[in-house]
Design an enzyme around this catalytic site. Structure first.
Site, mmCIF file in Angstrom:
data_model
loop_
_atom_site.group_PDB
_atom_site.id
_atom_site.type_symbol
_atom_site.label_atom_id
_atom_site.label_comp_id
_atom_site.label_asym_id
_atom_site.label_seq_id
_atom_site.Cartn_x
_atom_site.Cartn_y
_atom_site.Cartn_z
ATOM 1 N N HIS A 200 24.347 97.895 50.122
ATOM 2 C CA HIS A 200 23.080 98.579 50.408
ATOM 3 C C HIS A 200 22.140 98.646 49.199
ATOM 4 O O HIS A 200 21.049 99.219 49.290
ATOM 5 C CB HIS A 200 23.398 99.995 50.922
ATOM 6 C CG HIS A 200 22.292 100.634 51.685
ATOM 7 N ND1 HIS A 200 21.666 101.800 51.265
ATOM 8 C CD2 HIS A 200 21.676 100.292 52.835
ATOM 9 C CE1 HIS A 200 20.729 102.134 52.134
ATOM 10 N NE2 HIS A 200 20.706 101.252 53.092
ATOM 11 N N LYS B 299 19.358 97.671 46.397
ATOM 12 C CA LYS B 299 18.091 96.941 46.414
ATOM 13 C C LYS B 299 17.625 96.869 44.962
ATOM 14 O O LYS B 299 16.729 97.613 44.556
ATOM 15 C CB LYS B 299 17.011 97.670 47.228
ATOM 16 C CG LYS B 299 17.391 98.083 48.639
ATOM 17 C CD LYS B 299 17.727 99.551 48.702
ATOM 18 C CE LYS B 299 17.925 100.068 50.107
ATOM 19 N NZ LYS B 299 18.650 99.269 51.037
ATOM 20 N N ASP C 91 15.920 88.472 33.498
ATOM 21 C CA ASP C 91 16.238 88.056 32.126
ATOM 22 C C ASP C 91 17.250 88.981 31.447
ATOM 23 O O ASP C 91 17.214 89.144 30.213
ATOM 24 C CB ASP C 91 14.951 87.962 31.281
ATOM 25 C CG ASP C 91 14.056 86.802 31.726
ATOM 26 O OD1 ASP C 91 14.571 85.866 32.381
ATOM 27 O OD2 ASP C 91 12.846 86.845 31.432
#
Ligand code: ZN
Ligand code: ZN
Lengths: 176, 176
Positions: free
Chosen positions: B120, B122, B127
């Site tokens: 779940h 996000k 870099d």
């Protein structure tokens, strides 16, 4: 620097009874009889500690809220006189085990998104100072099963925008 | 101090063509003919700028990925030689408009949660240094309709735990 902490879920399931009655003078001298592991620090105990640190206010903006333990924490804060405000999603207010009804029954002011869109935030601001935000909805599945994150910080550059967002959504969803 | 930025959604819908070809030497001298507003900075253009700043690597860990614009950004980075790794949820890989197939076709390494639970998260790490995390799934509804947040930071205390989480999930979901 200011507080910065990252918590990942799922969490181990341990006893959290001691967090609700942290004052040793009012703790029972008997050890907790429940079958869960005791005395362990987990992502969930850390989350609970941050929430229960509230002394003046808790502003909570969460899409789904069905965790009984988190409901108990919010009710405890309300009982201590902490000013609690809850913003939630209209469609997810009535999910199985929703805590929203219990919060309202206890006199907590709850508002829900009144537009056609989802209020998908999952953040809390403790005492206008400590931000708790991430992917975690306040559900048992999120806490005990999903891969989730929570970030806790008192960095003003990060906290202040969320305070502004909360107030704007709170005002925009005034049912009066 | 290190970069700290908070973005709220939904975002205004504006033209973002210029972000994909930022070098004025290769921009057309003709103005963009599309009917969207031009020259505006929004939460979405900020998000795109942070992603497109990747010079070496992009590690992306996202539950739902169906935004065409974000898919285009990831493909552009891949084309520039940026090392892209994508971790996603098994059940949401095949949502309407999912970008996962296009990413795989372009040679991007994609892994999905192999357990019975939902991935779940996000978040993205650019870099190995810049963390982008919040409530926002990479879908058009999240970007253009929902109340959502994204936090962008280069604060090592916040970024390093997410780098560790990505690597752990990446290794745990190796299909080989
Ligand atoms: Zn116990
Ligand atoms: Zn245009």
């Amino acid at each position: 620097g200011p507080l910065k902490e990252v918590l990942f879920f799922p969490t181990a399931i341990t006893c959290v009874e001691h967090l609700y009655t942290p004052d040793p003078r009012i703790n029972s001298p008997c050890p907790c009889p429940c079958p869960l592991p005791h005395g362990l620090e987990t992502s969930f105990t850390r989350l609970l500690r941050h929430l229960l640190s509230a002394a003046a206010s808790l502003d909570l903006c969460v899409f789904a809220f069905s965790s009984q333990e988190l409901g108990r924490a919010v009710l405890l804060l309300q009982g201590r006189g902490v000013a609690v405000r809850v913003l939630t999603d209209r469609d997810y207010m009535r999910i199985t085990g929703s805590q929203i009804g219990a919060l309202r029954s206890a006199g907590i002011c709850v508002r829900h998104e009144m537009g056609a869109v989802h209020m998908h935030h999952k953040f809390a601001v403790v005492d206008g100072r400590r931000l708790i935000t991430g992917s975690l909805n306040w559900t048992l599945t999120a806490i005990q099963s999903n891969k989730e994150n929570i970030l806790v910080t008192e960095e003003p550059d990060l906290v202040l925008p969320f305070i502004g967002e909360f107030q704007q959504l709170w005002d925009a969803n005034d049912p009066a």
